[in-house]
Design a protein around this motif. Structure first.
Motif, short mmCIF file in Angstrom:
data_model
loop_
_atom_site.label_atom_id
_atom_site.label_comp_id
_atom_site.label_asym_id
_atom_site.label_seq_id
_atom_site.Cartn_x
_atom_site.Cartn_y
_atom_site.Cartn_z
N UNK A 253 0.85 -1.18 0.00
CA UNK A 253 0.00 0.00 0.00
C UNK A 253 0.88 1.23 0.00
N UNK A 254 0.45 2.23 -0.72
CA UNK A 254 1.21 3.48 -0.79
C UNK A 254 0.27 4.62 -0.47
N UNK A 255 0.62 5.39 0.56
CA UNK A 255 -0.26 6.48 0.97
C UNK A 255 -0.17 7.66 0.01
N UNK A 256 -1.17 8.52 0.04
CA UNK A 256 -1.00 9.80 -0.66
C UNK A 256 0.13 10.59 -0.01
N UNK A 257 0.51 11.69 -0.62
CA UNK A 257 1.57 12.51 -0.06
C UNK A 257 1.12 13.10 1.28
N UNK A 258 1.97 12.99 2.27
CA UNK A 258 1.67 13.45 3.63
C UNK A 258 2.33 14.80 3.85
N UNK A 259 1.54 15.81 4.15
CA UNK A 259 2.11 17.14 4.37
C UNK A 259 1.65 17.76 5.68
N UNK A 260 1.09 16.92 6.56
CA UNK A 260 0.66 17.39 7.88
C UNK A 260 0.60 16.18 8.80
N UNK A 261 0.24 16.39 10.05
CA UNK A 261 0.10 15.28 10.99
C UNK A 261 -1.15 14.48 10.64
N UNK A 262 -0.96 13.18 10.34
CA UNK A 262 -2.09 12.34 9.95
C UNK A 262 -2.10 11.07 10.80
N UNK A 263 -3.28 10.42 10.84
CA UNK A 263 -3.44 9.13 11.52
C UNK A 263 -3.81 8.08 10.48
N UNK A 264 -3.01 7.03 10.42
CA UNK A 264 -3.24 5.96 9.47
C UNK A 264 -4.17 4.93 10.10
N UNK A 265 -5.36 4.74 9.53
CA UNK A 265 -6.35 3.84 10.08
C UNK A 265 -6.34 2.52 9.30
N UNK A 266 -6.43 1.39 10.02
CA UNK A 266 -6.38 0.07 9.41
C UNK A 266 -7.72 -0.65 9.62
N UNK A 267 -8.21 -1.28 8.55
CA UNK A 267 -9.46 -2.04 8.58
C UNK A 267 -9.15 -3.46 8.13
N UNK A 268 -9.29 -4.44 9.04
CA UNK A 268 -8.97 -5.84 8.75
C UNK A 268 -10.23 -6.69 8.51
N UNK A 295 -3.94 3.85 13.96
CA UNK A 295 -5.21 3.64 14.63
C UNK A 295 -5.86 2.40 14.02
N UNK A 296 -6.65 1.66 14.84
CA UNK A 296 -7.39 0.53 14.33
C UNK A 296 -6.93 -0.81 14.85
N UNK A 297 -5.76 -0.88 15.45
CA UNK A 297 -5.24 -2.13 16.03
C UNK A 297 -4.05 -1.77 16.91
N UNK A 298 -3.53 -2.74 17.61
CA UNK A 298 -2.38 -2.52 18.49
C UNK A 298 -1.11 -2.96 17.77
#
Length: 340
Positions: A253-268, A295-298
């Motif tokens: 997986x490749x995220x969009x460009x990050x230019x601020x503080x973001x939280x990566x959420x995971x859905x399993x 976010x979304x798991x440990x």
């Protein structure tokens, strides 16, 4: 011209730089016995290969080498006196000025020698605290000498110096290998991205064809073809947002460009093989200095080695995730393959 160490008016040490031709080297400090003179070439004490002549009329003498020292070699001529008394004045005995002067001259020479030696030792400045302990600790093989936490005493370090250097060298080599792997993977991602763009163009062309088709059958066929291509595309494309929805068969997986503080959420929730171990990779792509959290798991870091998840000059960081137990999507171990 000699390079003379300044440690008093009558310096008991003088140095020269050999030119490959000069054999005679003069000194002007007083000596009392020929054995008082020590001669060094670089750091090696000379015990032969030269002769010593003493000047009668004035302090000093000449060291003459049988063979001229090599060009560039440092020649040191040094007076080494035994710290002692030369005269014992008897109670009620004669008190001759010549004996007194000779004794004072010898003691003054000893003081000059001590002054020269102290000038080449490590000392604290005059404003240093009074409670400084300058005693060296007992030798401990491989350990370096450092200051204690109170900054007033020297102690042996906790770690083996060579081991630390070797480990640092190994880490540097491993980092170089990881960076090379990242470059290779980045090239592969770029190739796949180009393929995805081409697939998008094909999908767009199919949609236009379907919309412009007059026949319903052709329209349905075009939509079916577009849906089939879309299904294939969804299995291979990288993430288009900061919400990662894991699916069977998708590993990168490749995220969009990050230019601020973001939280990566995971859905399993869409994984259909709960009995299997699951691994996947996420590429964080930074546009400028920013930070990422999960976010979304440990998640726990491999070997407790938490990397820097801020853009610190590395614009792409690759993370590898794997679940610790088959079918357990709540506990994940994460490692960073590059971009520290």
């Amino acid at each position: 011209m000699p390079t003379q160490v300044e440690a008093g008016y009558r310096k008991p040490r003088i140095q020269f730089t050999a030119d490959g031709e000069q054999k005679e080297f003069h000194f002007n400090f007083t000596i009392y016995e020929p054995e008082n003179v020590k001669v060094y070439i670089e750091d090696e004490l000379q015990t032969s290969g030269y002769s010593l002549s003493q000047i009668k009329e004035a302090p000093g003498g000449t060291v003459t080498f049988q063979t001229a020292p090599e060009t560039g070699k440092l020649i040191t001529i040094y007076r080494d006196l035994e710290l002692k008394r030369t005269t014992d004045f008897k109670e009620g005995g004669p008190f001759r000025s010549s004996k007194v002067n000779a004794e004072f001259d010898y003691q003054l020479s000893c003081l000059e020698q001590l002054e020269d030696s102290i000038g080449r030792t490590v000392t604290f400045p005059q404003y240093a605290p009074m409670n400084m302990n300058i005693n060296l600790p007992m030798p401990d093989a491989g350990k370096s000498i450092i200051w204690n936490e109170q900054e007033n005493s020297l102690i042996n370090s906790q770690y083996q110096f060579d081991d630390v250097i070797n480990q640092s060298r190994d880490y540097c080599e491993q980092t170089g290998e990881h960076l090379a792997n990242i470059e290779t993977l980045a090239q592969q991602v770029s190739i796949h991205t180009a393929g995805v763009i081409d697939m998008k163009k094909d999908i767009t062309a199919l949609k236009i064809l379907a919309e412009n088709s007059a026949a319903a059958a052709e329209n349905s066929a075009a939509k079916a073809a577009a849906n089939a291509v879309n299904s294939l595309y969804n299995q291979s494309e990288t993430a288009e947002s900061f919400a990662i929805v894991l699916k069977d068969g998708v590993t990168v997986y490749q995220t969009p460009e990050i230019n601020e503080a973001v939280t990566l959420e995971f859905d399993f929730s869409q994984l259909t093989n709960p009995a299997n171990l699951v691994t996947f990779e996420v590429y964080l792509r930074f546009a400028e200095y920013a930070s990422v959290s999960f976010s979304g798991a440990e998640f726990s870091w491999l070997n407790n080695k938490a990397p820097n998840l801020e853009a610190n000059g590395t614009m792409t960081k690759m993370l590898t995730f794997r679940n610790t137990l088959p079918g357990d999507y709540s506990q994940w171990i994460v490692s960073m393959e590059g971009g520290y």
